[in-house]
Design a protein around this motif. Structure first.
Motif, PDB file in Angstrom:
ATOM      1  N   GLU A  22       0.951  -1.460  -0.295  1.00  0.00           N
ATOM      2  CA  GLU A  22       0.104   0.001  -0.093  1.00  0.00           C
ATOM      3  C   GLU A  22       1.334   1.371  -0.110  1.00  0.00           C
ATOM      4  OE1 GLU A  22      -2.701  -0.176   3.367  1.00  0.00           O
ATOM      5  OE2 GLU A  22      -3.550  -2.662   2.856  1.00  0.00           O
ATOM      6  N   GLU A  23       2.176   1.170   0.526  1.00  0.00           N
ATOM      7  CA  GLU A  23       2.828   2.378   0.960  1.00  0.00           C
ATOM      8  C   GLU A  23       3.689   2.623  -0.310  1.00  0.00           C
ATOM      9  OE1 GLU A  23       6.665   3.579   2.971  1.00  0.00           O
ATOM     10  OE2 GLU A  23       5.331   2.573   3.812  1.00  0.00           O
ATOM     11  N   ALA A  24       3.875   1.747  -1.022  1.00  0.00           N
ATOM     12  CA  ALA A  24       4.693   1.168  -2.208  1.00  0.00           C
ATOM     13  C   ALA A  24       3.837   2.113  -3.188  1.00  0.00           C
ATOM     14  CB  ALA A  24       5.115   0.145  -2.749  1.00  0.00           C
ATOM     15  N   GLN A  25       2.951   1.445  -3.518  1.00  0.00           N
ATOM     16  CA  GLN A  25       1.471   2.545  -4.645  1.00  0.00           C
ATOM     17  C   GLN A  25       1.262   3.631  -4.408  1.00  0.00           C
ATOM     18  OE1 GLN A  25      -1.818  -0.341  -3.574  1.00  0.00           O
ATOM     19  NE2 GLN A  25      -0.870  -1.906  -5.800  1.00  0.00           N
ATOM     20  N   ARG A  26       1.654   3.991  -3.153  1.00  0.00           N
ATOM     21  CA  ARG A  26       0.873   5.975  -3.213  1.00  0.00           C
ATOM     22  C   ARG A  26       2.735   6.496  -3.005  1.00  0.00           C
ATOM     23  NH1 ARG A  26      -1.245   3.857   2.303  1.00  0.00           N
ATOM     24  NH2 ARG A  26       0.747   4.577   3.033  1.00  0.00           N
ATOM     25  N   THR A  27       3.822   5.581  -3.198  1.00  0.00           N
ATOM     26  CA  THR A  27       5.470   6.394  -3.725  1.00  0.00           C
ATOM     27  C   THR A  27       5.426   6.321  -4.870  1.00  0.00           C
ATOM     28  OG1 THR A  27       5.319   5.606  -2.148  1.00  0.00           O
ATOM     29  CG2 THR A  27       7.306   6.653  -3.451  1.00  0.00           C
ATOM     30  N   PRO A  28       5.127   7.290  -5.808  1.00  0.00           N
ATOM     31  CA  PRO A  28       5.700   7.557  -7.053  1.00  0.00           C
ATOM     32  C   PRO A  28       7.131   7.304  -7.713  1.00  0.00           C
ATOM     33  CG  PRO A  28       4.230   9.283  -6.580  1.00  0.00           C
ATOM     34  CD  PRO A  28       4.967   8.533  -5.425  1.00  0.00           C
ATOM     35  N   SER A  29       7.951   7.177  -6.714  1.00  0.00           N
ATOM     36  CA  SER A  29       9.151   6.767  -7.483  1.00  0.00           C
ATOM     37  C   SER A  29       9.658   5.083  -6.737  1.00  0.00           C
ATOM     38  CB  SER A  29       9.916   7.645  -6.299  1.00  0.00           C
ATOM     39  OG  SER A  29      10.447   7.580  -5.199  1.00  0.00           O
TER      40      SER A  29
END
Length: 55
Positions: A22-29
């Motif tokens: 979930e965190e990765a999906q919110r992080t564009p980079s």
């Protein structure tokens, strides 16, 4: 380690991976390849939990 405690540990790891995904999906980079690997790990854990729970 008993089977039930092993399954509980796997569930904790699965939850942790869910949060990381979930965190990765919110992080564009965040790399798509890394995201795919996290999802694969999560799926393997889910399959292992299911397999052990049906035994």
């Amino acid at each position: 380690m008993s089977l039930s405690s092993h399954v509980e540990e796997l569930k904790k790891k699965h939850l942790s991976l869910s949060q990381r995904v979930e965190e990765a999906q919110r992080t564009p980079s965040f790399s798509d390849a890394e995201l795919v690997e996290l999802k694969k790990q999560k799926l393997r854990l889910k399959e292992e939990i299911t397999r052990l729970s049906t035994v």
